[in-house]
Write an enzyme that holds these catalytic residues in place. Structure first.
Site, PDB file in Angstrom:
ATOM      1  N   ALA A   1       0.865  -1.175   0.000  1.00  0.00           N
ATOM      2  CA  ALA A   1       0.000   0.000   0.000  1.00  0.00           C
ATOM      3  C   ALA A   1       0.906   1.230   0.000  1.00  0.00           C
ATOM      4  O   ALA A   1       2.055   1.166   0.454  1.00  0.00           O
ATOM      5  CB  ALA A   1      -0.891  -0.018   1.221  1.00  0.00           C
TER       6      ALA A   1
ATOM      7  N   GLY B   1       0.653  -5.172   0.907  1.00  0.00           N
ATOM      8  CA  GLY B   1      -0.538  -5.289   0.070  1.00  0.00           C
ATOM      9  C   GLY B   1      -0.260  -5.945  -1.277  1.00  0.00           C
ATOM     10  O   GLY B   1      -1.160  -6.527  -1.885  1.00  0.00           O
TER      11      GLY B   1
ATOM     12  N   GLU C   1      -0.241  -9.562  -0.628  1.00  0.00           N
ATOM     13  CA  GLU C   1      -1.636  -9.909  -0.344  1.00  0.00           C
ATOM     14  C   GLU C   1      -2.477  -9.967  -1.621  1.00  0.00           C
ATOM     15  O   GLU C   1      -3.315 -10.855  -1.782  1.00  0.00           O
ATOM     16  CB  GLU C   1      -2.227  -8.898   0.652  1.00  0.00           C
TER      17      GLU C   1
ATOM     18  N   GLU D   1       4.533  -5.263   7.454  1.00  0.00           N
ATOM     19  CA  GLU D   1       3.676  -4.289   8.150  1.00  0.00           C
ATOM     20  C   GLU D   1       4.058  -4.049   9.598  1.00  0.00           C
ATOM     21  O   GLU D   1       3.995  -2.914  10.078  1.00  0.00           O
ATOM     22  CB  GLU D   1       2.205  -4.733   8.077  1.00  0.00           C
TER      23      GLU D   1
HETATM   24  N1  DAK Z   1       4.566   3.217  -0.781  1.00  0.00           N
HETATM   25  C1  DAK Z   1       4.950   4.360  -1.377  1.00  0.00           C
HETATM   26  N2  DAK Z   1       6.108   4.507  -2.052  1.00  0.00           N
HETATM   27  C2  DAK Z   1       6.910   3.446  -2.131  1.00  0.00           C
HETATM   28  C3  DAK Z   1       6.583   2.203  -1.535  1.00  0.00           C
HETATM   29  C4  DAK Z   1       5.332   2.104  -0.836  1.00  0.00           C
HETATM   30  N3  DAK Z   1       4.903   0.966  -0.278  1.00  0.00           N
HETATM   31  N4  DAK Z   1       7.592   1.325  -1.770  1.00  0.00           N
HETATM   32  C5  DAK Z   1       8.498   1.993  -2.492  1.00  0.00           C
HETATM   33  N5  DAK Z   1       8.101   3.270  -2.712  1.00  0.00           N
HETATM   34  C6  DAK Z   1       8.796   4.319  -3.450  1.00  0.00           C
HETATM   35  C7  DAK Z   1       9.982   4.837  -2.642  1.00  0.00           C
HETATM   36  O1  DAK Z   1       9.548   5.790  -1.701  1.00  0.00           O
HETATM   37  C8  DAK Z   1      10.832   5.430  -3.730  1.00  0.00           C
HETATM   38  O2  DAK Z   1      10.291   6.684  -4.090  1.00  0.00           O
HETATM   39  P1  DAK Z   1      11.267   7.974  -4.362  1.00  0.00           P
HETATM   40  O3  DAK Z   1      12.044   8.145  -3.106  1.00  0.00           O
HETATM   41  O4  DAK Z   1      12.123   7.545  -5.529  1.00  0.00           O
HETATM   42  O5  DAK Z   1      10.307   9.083  -4.670  1.00  0.00           O
HETATM   43  C9  DAK Z   1      10.623   4.493  -4.898  1.00  0.00           C
HETATM   44  O6  DAK Z   1       9.401   3.791  -4.613  1.00  0.00           O
HETATM   45  C10 DAK Z   1      11.736   3.469  -5.035  1.00  0.00           C
HETATM   46  O7  DAK Z   1      11.891   2.839  -3.789  1.00  0.00           O
HETATM   47  P2  DAK Z   1      13.311   2.720  -3.048  1.00  0.00           P
HETATM   48  O8  DAK Z   1      14.188   3.851  -3.409  1.00  0.00           O
HETATM   49  O9  DAK Z   1      13.043   2.471  -1.610  1.00  0.00           O
HETATM   50  O10 DAK Z   1      13.884   1.396  -3.747  1.00  0.00           O
HETATM   51  P3  DAK Z   1      14.872   0.325  -3.115  1.00  0.00           P
HETATM   52  O11 DAK Z   1      15.247  -0.591  -4.239  1.00  0.00           O
HETATM   53  O12 DAK Z   1      15.969   0.962  -2.337  1.00  0.00           O
HETATM   54  O13 DAK Z   1      13.966  -0.505  -2.065  1.00  0.00           O
HETATM   55  C11 DAK Z   1      11.998  -1.664  -1.346  1.00  0.00           C
HETATM   56  C12 DAK Z   1      12.879  -1.257  -2.518  1.00  0.00           C
HETATM   57  C13 DAK Z   1      10.735  -2.335  -1.907  1.00  0.00           C
HETATM   58  C14 DAK Z   1      12.753  -2.668  -0.443  1.00  0.00           C
HETATM   59  C15 DAK Z   1      11.650  -0.420  -0.499  1.00  0.00           C
HETATM   60  O14 DAK Z   1      11.114   0.566  -1.393  1.00  0.00           O
HETATM   61  C16 DAK Z   1      10.610  -0.666   0.545  1.00  0.00           C
HETATM   62  O15 DAK Z   1      10.926  -1.224   1.614  1.00  0.00           O
HETATM   63  N6  DAK Z   1       9.373  -0.232   0.286  1.00  0.00           N
HETATM   64  C17 DAK Z   1       8.312  -0.325   1.259  1.00  0.00           C
HETATM   65  C18 DAK Z   1       7.819  -1.727   1.318  1.00  0.00           C
HETATM   66  C19 DAK Z   1       6.763  -1.891   2.367  1.00  0.00           C
HETATM   67  O16 DAK Z   1       6.990  -1.675   3.555  1.00  0.00           O
HETATM   68  N7  DAK Z   1       5.627  -2.305   1.894  1.00  0.00           N
HETATM   69  C20 DAK Z   1       4.530  -2.569   2.785  1.00  0.00           C
HETATM   70  C21 DAK Z   1       3.713  -1.347   2.861  1.00  0.00           C
HETATM   71  S1  DAK Z   1       2.486  -1.521   4.088  1.00  0.00           S
HETATM   72  C22 DAK Z   1      -4.813  -1.708   5.098  1.00  0.00           C
HETATM   73  C23 DAK Z   1      -4.658  -2.697   4.232  1.00  0.00           C
HETATM   74  C24 DAK Z   1      -3.428  -2.987   3.740  1.00  0.00           C
HETATM   75  C25 DAK Z   1      -2.355  -2.270   4.095  1.00  0.00           C
HETATM   76  C26 DAK Z   1      -2.519  -1.247   4.937  1.00  0.00           C
HETATM   77  C27 DAK Z   1      -3.748  -0.945   5.442  1.00  0.00           C
HETATM   78  N8  DAK Z   1      -6.106  -1.466   5.632  1.00  0.00           N
HETATM   79  C28 DAK Z   1      -7.026  -2.542   5.639  1.00  0.00           C
HETATM   80  C29 DAK Z   1      -6.382  -0.190   6.155  1.00  0.00           C
HETATM   81  C30 DAK Z   1      -1.104  -2.610   3.526  1.00  0.00           C
HETATM   82  C31 DAK Z   1      -0.012  -2.108   4.014  1.00  0.00           C
HETATM   83  C32 DAK Z   1       1.220  -2.233   3.270  1.00  0.00           C
HETATM   84  O17 DAK Z   1       1.307  -2.734   2.189  1.00  0.00           O
END
Ligand code: DAK
Length: 260
Positions: free
Chosen positions: A66, A111, A114, A134
């Site tokens: 997400a 997400g 998921e 998460e």
């Molecule tokens: N959201 C927004 N932007 C993201 C992102 C994300 N999840 N993942 C990556 N990006 C963006 C980065 O901010 C970066 O943007 P700029 O800085 O260039 O503007 C760009 O994508 C490239 O990412 P990185 O520079 O970080 O690239 P790396 O190769 O260094 O790292 C990475 C890749 C995938 C390991 C890293 O980007 C990362 O850890 N990303 C976050 C992954 C994460 O934590 N995903 C889980 C998100 S939480 C809900 C239901 C579902 C959810 C929530 C609520 N409800 C029922 C209410 C779900 C939650 C999630 O999915």
């Protein structure tokens, strides 16, 4: 059909839906979820689509979760709205009466993991990386991760993956049953299309009924589930495609299914 964050294409009997926000690693924001919801209307209504491939653009990610930049400032009402929309879209993919193959080129986190699990079949590139990070963000998996991951890989493995936030690489994902197949990155879409075409060459109504029986059956006890199976099995005999499939076998000729 034109969208900002989603590409929609048709190739014969197959629809290819691509999340297209490569700069944000295809993270799911509200706008993208709304667009997917519109695409689902088409997938549901177009009788010439027999199978669907869902993938992410850019080669680096399926979906990196997400959109954290959007989520970080949510208040309770916004969080709830996002959750309702997300759950609706995911459940619509899961219950779509057509098979959906997730073609996973890279990161499938949060997400993203998921959504891949709400699809029927997952094909991963050797570079794919899965995870439910998460708890490191102070939240629980919110789009079904606690339920679908545990059902796919078992409680023990799901708990370990969720509690540690660790990355699961493609080969491990295959070995624990999280993905159906791992292929070279350059072959990912060809393999997904090959499988989608093979599925599309079978009787579509029988596939639809099989999906319904599997999806609904999982929610009930075995006797109720077997009743579902018996019902859809019986229903097949009201279709032209059942007659066509069996006659073609007896007459030793190619079959020609019509989705009727
Ligand atoms: N959201 C927004 N932007 C993201 C992102 C994300 N999840 N993942 C990556 N990006 C963006 C980065 O901010 C970066 O943007 P700029 O800085 O260039 O503007 C760009 O994508 C490239 O990412 P990185 O520079 O970080 O690239 P790396 O190769 O260094 O790292 C990475 C890749 C995938 C390991 C890293 O980007 C990362 O850890 N990303 C976050 C992954 C994460 O934590 N995903 C889980 C998100 S939480 C809900 C239901 C579902 C959810 C929530 C609520 N409800 C029922 C209410 C779900 C939650 C999630 O999915």
């Amino acid at each position: 059909m034109e969208f900002k964050n989603v590409l929609f294409e048709k190739e014969g009997k197959i629809a290819i839906v691509t999340i297209n926000r490569p700069k944000a690693l295809n993270a799911l924001n509200t706008e993208t979820l709304k667009e997917l919801n519109c695409v689902l209307d088409v997938l549901e209504q177009d009788d010439d689509i027999y199978a669907v491939i869902l993938t992410g653009a850019g080669g680096k990610a399926f979906i990196a979760g997400a959109d954290i930049t959007e989520m970080k400032d949510f208040n309770t009402i916004e969080g709830r709205k996002f959750s309702v929309l997300g759950n609706k879209v995911f459940r619509r993919f899961e219950t779509l009466e057509k098979p959906v193959i997730a073609a996973i080129p890279g990161f499938a986190l949060g997400g993203g993991c998921e959504l891949s699990m709400a699809c029927d079949i997952r094909i991963a590139s050797e570079k794919a990386k899965f995870g439910q990070p998460e708890v490191g963000l102070g939240i629980t998996p919110g789009f079904g991760g606690t339920q679908r991951l545990a059902r796919l890989v078992g409680d023990g493995r799901a708990k370990e993956i969720i509690y540690t936030s660790r990355i699961v690489k493609a080969d491990e994902a295959y070995s624990i049953g999280l993905v159906n197949k791992v292929v070279a990155p350059e072959n990912l879409m060809d393999e997904a299309k090959k499988m989608a075409n093979l599925i599309a060459s079978q009787a579509p109504i029988a596939i639809k009924f099989s999906k319904i029986a599997i999806t609904r059956g999982k929610q009930c006890d075995i006797d109720t589930a077997l009743m579902y199976e018996a019902e859809v099995f019986g229903e097949c005999f009201s279709t032209e495609d059942q007659k066509e499939g069996m006659n073609a076998f007896v007459e030793k000729r190619d079959k020609n299914f019509k989705n009727k």
